[in-house]
Design an enzyme around this catalytic site. Structure first.
Site, short mmCIF file in Angstrom:
data_model
loop_
_atom_site.label_atom_id
_atom_site.label_comp_id
_atom_site.label_asym_id
_atom_site.label_seq_id
_atom_site.Cartn_x
_atom_site.Cartn_y
_atom_site.Cartn_z
CB CYS A 131 -1.05 0.16 1.06
SG CYS A 131 -1.59 1.53 1.70
CB CYS A 134 0.03 2.03 4.35
SG CYS A 134 -1.58 1.74 3.16
CG ASP A 135 3.67 0.57 4.29
OD1 ASP A 135 3.01 1.23 5.51
OD2 ASP A 135 3.38 -0.13 3.53
#
Ligand code: NAP
Length: 304
Positions: A131, A134-135
């Site tokens: 993701c 997210c990261d």
């Protein structure tokens, strides 16, 4: 007892909730991870009619808020079993909950596919990611690779190229499943390199990813030094626990009719977990409405 339990709080499940609530039914939505579903990880959504551009997170929040406003009950928990006892559908969850309803809508979506190569599991969270939203921030100023040729991979590559020094886009073919507009936009970026007709054959690094080995369709291999690999090669359904109630095709997708009914009366499926040709936000929402209205008709038929 609720009228309807919906398993999965993504666009399909939350649309189903909206339609069922507006038809006067009581609804419980059980979601194991994020209300709003997979779309919440999309940096930008520009193909939902009426909303020219919105982040996936904002759209997911709006879906959830709308269902809540209509009176949905939401439960954050993982469904571990489902059984049918006469007209009652019983759902058990990981935290020990038992819930009952007259009808069940399975809108459980799909989980990210993995490459299935050595080291992938061990390096998850240590360079191997699924993701970018997210990261991605962890890789600011660093070199990364994205694997895949669908909209998820293209969007991930776009987002990462805003902050990373270099993005390798690795795809096993030379044409893309994702939108031509996104491909064009990526080609215009100086820090994006397309590595086409190529597959990742090995992950390099013991405790932390430090590179990948890539083989092209002619058989030549090269190593590319990267700190992060974002795998975006699609999703696979996770319908195993429903197998006694619904027929699954060879890919694990649920069989159903036009109104999303499965082989079990009162059990419906909606969204990405269902066998169908097009998996989009719009088709997930369409399934949600069809399944909800069919579930309402089923409940009314029990009462009359
Ligand atoms: P997808 O469209 O199914 O694309 C998966 C990609 O991964 C394909 O290019 C496929 O290659 C490749 N792939 C599959 N298995 C592979 C393997 N084992 N090794 C290497 N490559 C592999 O999946 P997605 O991008 O996650 O998108 C899923 C759905 O959500 C799509 O319908 C997409 O349009 C939609 N979506 C929409 C938005 C939005 O903004 N509205 C954002 C993201 C996704 P091949 O092409 O060669 O098969």
């Amino acid at each position: 007892m609720h009228d309807i339990i919906i398993i999965g709080g993504g666009p399909a499940g939350l649309t189903a909730a909206l339609y069922a609530l507006r038809a006067g039914k009581s609804v419980l939505v059980i979601e194991k991870s994020t209300f709003g579903g997979q779309i919440t990880w999309s940096p930008k959504v520009e193909n939902f009619p009426g909303i020219p551009s919105v982040s996936g997170a904002e759209l997911g929040d709006k879906f959830t808020a709308q269902a809540l406003e209509q009176g949905a009950e939401l439960e954050l928990d993982e469904v571990i079993s489902v059984e049918v006892d006469g007209d009652i559908k019983r759902v058990k969850t990981d935290f020990g909950g038992t819930f009952e309803a007259k009808a069940l809508i399975i809108a459980s979506g799909a989980r990210p596919r993995t490459l299935g190569i050595p080291g992938e599991e061990e390096l998850m969270g240590a360079g191997v990611c699924f993701c970018a939203v997210c990261d991605g921030a962890f890789y600011k100023g660093r070199e990364v690779a994205v694997n895949g040729g669908g909209n998820s991979a293209l969007q991930d590559a776009m987002l990462l190229s805003d902050t990373c020094s270099k993005v390798y886009l690795i795809h096993r073919r030379d044409t893309f499943r994702g939108e031509a507009k996104l491909v064009e936009a990526l080609r215009a970026r100086d820090n994006v390199e397309f590595v086409l007709n190529s597959s990742i054959t090995a992950l390099l690094g013991q405790d932390e990813l430090c590179g990948i080995r890539v083989a092209d369709s002619e058989g030549s291999e090269r190593e590319i030094a990267v700190d992060g690999l974002f795998i975006a090669i699609g999703h696979a359904p996770d319908n195993g626990i429903f197998a006694s109630l619904i027929d699954l095709d060879e890919g694990g997708y649920a069989d159903s009719d036009e109104s999303c009914l499965t082989k079990t009366p009162g059990v419906f499926v909606a969204g990405d977990c269902r066998k169908k040709a097009v998996r989009q936000l719009t088709t997930a929402a369409a399934d949600g409405s069809a399944a909800a209205l069919a579930a309402c008709r089923y409940i009314d038929s029990l009462e009359n």
